[in-house]
Design an enzyme around this catalytic site. Sequence first.
Site, mmCIF file in Angstrom:
data_model
loop_
_atom_site.group_PDB
_atom_site.id
_atom_site.type_symbol
_atom_site.label_atom_id
_atom_site.label_comp_id
_atom_site.label_asym_id
_atom_site.label_seq_id
_atom_site.Cartn_x
_atom_site.Cartn_y
_atom_site.Cartn_z
ATOM 1 C CE LYS A 19 -16.700 -15.011 -0.350
ATOM 2 N NZ LYS A 19 -18.125 -14.871 -0.654
ATOM 3 C CG ASP A 52 -20.226 -17.788 -5.654
ATOM 4 O OD1 ASP A 52 -19.371 -18.340 -4.924
ATOM 5 O OD2 ASP A 52 -20.790 -16.720 -5.372
ATOM 6 C CD GLN A 56 -20.817 -12.346 0.131
ATOM 7 O OE1 GLN A 56 -19.718 -12.583 -0.372
ATOM 8 N NE2 GLN A 56 -21.433 -13.219 0.907
#
Length: 294
Positions: free
Chosen positions: A54, A121, A98
Site C-alpha cells: 500500500k 477504508d 491494518q
Amino acid sequence: MTARIIDGKTISADLRGKVTDAVHRLRRDRGVVPGLAVVLVGENPASEVYVRNKSKAVTEAGMQAFDRKLPASTSEAELTSLIAALNSNEQVNGILVQLPLPKQIDAHKIIAAIDPAKDVDGFHPYNVGRLASGFPALVPCTPMGCIRLAKTVHSSLAGLEAVVIGRSNIVGKPMAQLLLAENATVTIAHSKTVDLAAVCRRADLLVAAMGRPELVRGDWLKPGATVIDVGINRVPGDGGKSRIVGDVNFAEASKTVGAITPVPGGVGPMTIACLLLNTVRAACAQKGLPAPGL
Ligand code: NAP
C-alpha cells in the site's frame, strides 16, 4: 463457452494511472499533495506485506506515505492517541489501520476514533451509515473495486440478479449496499444459507467473499453469468509449495460463465487502486476541491 477473463491487473493499472494524473494536477494547480497514513501494529507477516504494498503504491502515485509501525504490545490508549494525532495532522488526508489488531485492542473503538473524513477504508460507522442510507460516503475499497470490475462487463448493473456470498463488514455487507445502489436485485448468502448452490444458480452476477477455497463449483453457476471472486486462500501446491486460489473453482467456472476474475490478478490489485482513489477523494473533500471524475 469460454469465459472472458476480467483482468484486474490491467484495469487497476489504468485506474492507478488516472489517479497519478489527478495527483499531479492537484500538486501543480492547487499545491495539494494527498497523504495517507498506514498504521501497522505488531508483526503479522501478511499484514506487513499488505502495508508495504500500500505504501509503495501511494508513493508511486505521487502522494505522501506516512507509515506508522507500532510494537505488538501497544495499548489501546496509545493507538488512540496516535489516531488523534493523525486526525489533526493536515498533511494526512487518509488513515488506514491494518487489521487484525492485537487482542488487547478493540478494533471497533479504533475505527470509531478515526476522523470519518479521513476514513479511506470506509469502515467508520458514519460512512457505513451513509452508504446504507444512500448518501455519498467513503466506501470500502474491495467492494468498490468489485463494482468497477463488474462494470467492465455490464455498462449498467440495474436489474441484474446479484448474489453476494459473505456478510462481513469489510466485504459482503458493503458489497450488497453498493449493488443495491446500482439497482441490482441483491441476495446476501452466508454460512447458514440453505442450498447455497441453488441460490448461486440464480445469479447473473455472483460475488464470492467467504474465504473457502474453490467452494463454488461450475454447476452452481448460471451459464453466461459474471463472477467476481474476492477470496484469497493459500492451499498446498506442487512440490511442497503453496498456491493462492479463490472461493470459486476457476477451471470449472470458466467453462460455464460469461466473465470471471482470476485469483490472483483480479480483485486484489483493484483494492489498492481504489484505496488510492479514496485518498485523493478524501484530500479533495478536506480542501474544499471538486473530486476528480474517476
Ligand atoms: P470473513 O470476515 O471471514 O467473512 C466470511 C463470510 O463468509 C462470513 O459472512 C461467513 O458467514 C461466510 N461464509 C463462510 N463459510 C461459508 C460457507 N461455507 N458458505 C457460505 N458462506 C460462508 O471474511 P472477509 O474478510 O469478508 O473475506 C472473505 C474473503 O475475501 C477471504 O478469502 C479474504 O482473504 C478475501 N479478501 C480479499 C480482499 C482482496 O483485496 N482481494 C480483501 C478482503 C478480503 P457467517 O457470517 O455466517 O459466518
